[in-house]
Design a protein around this motif. Structure first.
Motif, short mmCIF file in Angstrom:
data_model
loop_
_atom_site.label_atom_id
_atom_site.label_comp_id
_atom_site.label_asym_id
_atom_site.label_seq_id
_atom_site.Cartn_x
_atom_site.Cartn_y
_atom_site.Cartn_z
N SER A 95 -23.21 -15.33 -8.46
CA SER A 95 -22.90 -14.20 -7.60
C SER A 95 -23.43 -12.92 -8.21
O SER A 95 -24.27 -12.96 -9.10
CB SER A 95 -21.39 -14.11 -7.40
N SER A 96 -22.93 -11.81 -7.72
CA SER A 96 -23.37 -10.48 -8.18
C SER A 96 -24.89 -10.42 -8.31
O SER A 96 -25.45 -10.17 -9.35
CB SER A 96 -22.70 -10.10 -9.51
N ARG A 102 -31.80 -9.79 -12.28
CA ARG A 102 -30.66 -10.68 -12.18
C ARG A 102 -31.05 -11.94 -11.40
O ARG A 102 -30.71 -13.05 -11.76
CB ARG A 102 -29.51 -9.95 -11.50
N ASN A 109 -32.08 -19.89 -14.88
CA ASN A 109 -30.91 -20.67 -15.24
C ASN A 109 -30.85 -21.96 -14.43
O ASN A 109 -30.63 -23.05 -14.97
CB ASN A 109 -29.65 -19.83 -15.01
N ARG A 113 -31.43 -25.88 -15.89
CA ARG A 113 -30.20 -26.63 -15.81
C ARG A 113 -30.35 -27.93 -15.04
O ARG A 113 -29.53 -28.82 -15.13
CB ARG A 113 -29.25 -25.69 -15.07
N ALA B 77 -13.94 -14.48 -10.83
CA ALA B 77 -15.10 -15.37 -10.89
C ALA B 77 -16.37 -14.56 -11.12
O ALA B 77 -17.22 -14.93 -11.95
CB ALA B 77 -15.21 -16.17 -9.60
N GLU B 78 -16.49 -13.48 -10.41
CA GLU B 78 -17.69 -12.67 -10.53
C GLU B 78 -17.81 -12.05 -11.92
O GLU B 78 -18.88 -12.04 -12.53
CB GLU B 78 -17.68 -11.59 -9.44
N GLU B 81 -18.63 -14.82 -14.40
CA GLU B 81 -19.98 -15.35 -14.19
C GLU B 81 -21.03 -14.41 -14.75
O GLU B 81 -21.97 -14.84 -15.42
CB GLU B 81 -20.21 -15.58 -12.69
N SER B 82 -20.88 -13.12 -14.48
CA SER B 82 -21.94 -12.23 -14.92
C SER B 82 -21.96 -12.13 -16.44
O SER B 82 -23.03 -12.10 -17.06
CB SER B 82 -21.83 -10.86 -14.25
N SER B 85 -23.34 -15.64 -17.72
CA SER B 85 -24.74 -15.91 -17.43
C SER B 85 -25.63 -15.04 -18.30
O SER B 85 -26.71 -15.44 -18.71
CB SER B 85 -25.01 -15.71 -15.94
N TYR B 89 -24.86 -18.98 -20.33
CA TYR B 89 -24.00 -20.04 -19.83
C TYR B 89 -23.96 -20.02 -18.30
O TYR B 89 -24.18 -18.98 -17.70
CB TYR B 89 -22.57 -19.85 -20.34
N SER B 90 -23.67 -21.16 -17.70
CA SER B 90 -23.36 -21.10 -16.28
C SER B 90 -21.91 -21.46 -16.05
O SER B 90 -21.27 -22.07 -16.90
CB SER B 90 -24.21 -22.03 -15.43
N LEU B 91 -21.45 -21.09 -14.88
CA LEU B 91 -20.04 -21.21 -14.58
C LEU B 91 -19.84 -22.16 -13.41
O LEU B 91 -20.39 -21.96 -12.33
CB LEU B 91 -19.49 -19.84 -14.22
#
Lengths: 339, 339
Positions: A95-96, A102, A109, A113, B77-78, B81-82, B85, B89-91
DNA sequence: ACTATCTTTGCAAAGGTTTTCAATTTTGAC
DNA sequence: GTCAAAATTGAAAACCTTTGCAAAGATAGT
């Protein structure tokens, strides 16, 4: 906790254990039962790396949304996640999505992955070609976005061109002629598309399109609808109705109008787009166009899994209807027209 | 596109390529430059399965939230995540945590997936022991939840006990004595905790706690606050103030009161908890207790990465302050007390 | 009883990387 | 020019599973 350990305990080879787990029909019922019992008891789960190394599959789907601040994307994420998780997949949500860097980070990513598929929801931030880097990754993609030209990825989308038409016709039938627009982020495809549809509709009804009646804001922030509305309130003559390109903007606009001592819908009618739950809880209730997000998200997930299962499946384009939700923020225009 | 191909093109061994990517300082500057140039040009990315097989790391974090329908979890979450990332890492976000089966599915999924860490946000759906299955997975966990007794996982949480106290004191200082409570999902830890804090505060001020003044709803649905409020409006005498355990409930309650022809705050004052953006856009504006979700999410992510880097790091408990946000939904009680 | 077919099982290769250890080369000091 | 230390490189093992192939065993039809 190996597959080897399981094999030893069960007195069979590791191949048999593997088959008992992945292709149960290939192993003798009795043997299978014994193996699976040991698996369960020991809490063994196959190592996803070793498995992935062979199969190339991750059981992971990537979801790209502009922001979770807008409830429609929260709903999208939740809908996709519950469907996918039921089918053994997990969902990585990005998101974001605020800048091109970004976006590139996200693409990198996803690439490194190795996901099995991608859902791209309303991510048309970048005018043209934003989806190419994702297509290069070479996994099935389903876009929740209107991408008629694109022939390489499936799309599912609401017919927001008709939605825009419905919204404006609602205002026009209520006798409004001085109609202003609060558009969303200028760079986004969705904004451009809705803007085109709006102009087309207004022209069709011979409604004058004043330049000062077009302002824009950011979809993700109610505050942004507020400041956009401030600009509109500085225009003379005032518009009698405003179509905001989403509900967040519309809600911000309503607050602005009320703060300035004017009344919605008496002085100015407002209509939004999306039908977020909040719209039913402000006063007056927000008239808007409904998008069935949960449904869309599930359908998108379903389509994606189908494509993963049968990569030969042809690209599909699914169009879903919008629906006008009339609440209290719009009413008939009783002012004299000073067109 | 192998590491072997890169090695061949660069005229070195695969070991050297691997080192050029992972431990650049160990390879000659010139060689490294050549290798990395080829890597970049060819778009090679190391196979995550092969890598994971050796290192046991996935660069993946799991986030468990009750629902994304509540904006505070969207923000959580946002935020996570930011931050994650940015650090490579990913979420994977698990939402719609509605039943124990669903919870078990999630736990199984996380286990078989091998994440590097878990963030558990307000997931105390299941009274006691809900977190054990996750602890068994044996990776670092950070809980965004008040878990004072637990010594095995780090926690970061807002001091909502003080928050509840602030909310009620705000009402009490406004001279309210007939105070009702709209609690959230009965099973959740957070509900129990806030309820206890509320009773304690009310007792401290010698305020009578009528049984009919306690109703409950579901945190995730405004609608649920509406129906809860309907029940309260059937009580005689009416409460003069209501404390809803979150903003969604409070917003639903306000709508209900207005629909019944009463006024907020004149007839009934309402205070919520969370400070979701919508609260500032309804009328009257919602008085509430602010939780810095974005900040919390980032801090949680940061703590988690620290624990992953140094597993020996001791468990930490971080407490963050709440803040009272006064808007228009609360005012002084001018009614005669008929206690 | 014999053959053909089907079921069930095991062996071994393959998948792509990281890392240890040892070997080789380079550097620096005398 | 010599030697010790440091820098750089490569070979090979290890990580754990899936699956093609072949062998062995079971079944059924004649």
């Amino acid at each position: 906790m190996d597959i080897r350990e399981i094999a030893k305990k069960a007195g069979v080879s590791i191949s048999t254990v593997s088959r008992a787990i992945n292709q149960p029909h290939l192993v003798n019922k009795k043997t299978r039962g014994k193996i699976l019992a040991i698996v369960k008891e020991s809490g063994y789960v196959p190592n996803p790396f070793a498995r992935g190394l062979l199969t190339g599959k991750t059981s992971t789907i990537a979801l790209v949304v502009p922001t979770l601040k807008n409830p429609i994307f929260g709903e999208t994420a939740e809908g996709a996640e519950s469907y996918l998780s039921f089918h053994g997949y997990s969902l990585i949500t990005y998101s974001s999505l605020a800048s091109m860097e970004r976006y590139q980070t996200i693409v990198d990513n996803i690439r490194s992955r190795k996901v099995d598929g991608i859902i791209l929801a309303g991510s048309g931030i970048f005018q043209r070609g934003y989806q190419e880097p994702l297509e290069d990754i070479n996994v099935p993609i389903v876009a929740i976005e209107y991408l008629p030209g694109n022939t390489t990825m499936s799309c599912i989308y609401v017919d927001d061109i008709t939605g825009v038409k419905m919204a404006l016709e609602h205002l026009i039938f209520l006798n409004h002629r001085r109609i202003a627009l609060i558009a969303g982020n200028p760079g986004m495809i969705v904004t451009k598309r809705r803007l085109e549809a709006a102009y087309k509709t207004l022209e069709f009804y011979n409604i004058d399109i004043k330049e000062e009646y077009l302002v824009s804001g950011l979809y993700a922030h109610m505050e942004s609808g507020y400041t956009a509305m401030e600009k509109l309130l500085a225009v003379d003559p005032l518009p009698t109705a405003v179509f905001a390109f989403n509900d967040m903007l519309a809600i911000g606009a309503i607050k602005c109008i009320k703060d300035k001592g004017l009344s919605v819908p008496h002085d100015i009618s407002i209509i939004g787009f999306d039908n977020i739950p909040t719209g039913g809880y402000i006063s007056p209730g927000l008239t808007t166009i409904n998008q069935p997000c949960l449904d869309i998200a599930e359908k998108a997930a379903k389509m994606l899994l189908e494509q993963i299962a049968k990569p030969a499946t042809s690209v599909r384009k699914i169009l879903l209807p919008c629906e006008l939700i009339i609440r209290g923020s719009t009413s008939e225009n009783r002012k004299k027209q000073v067109s």
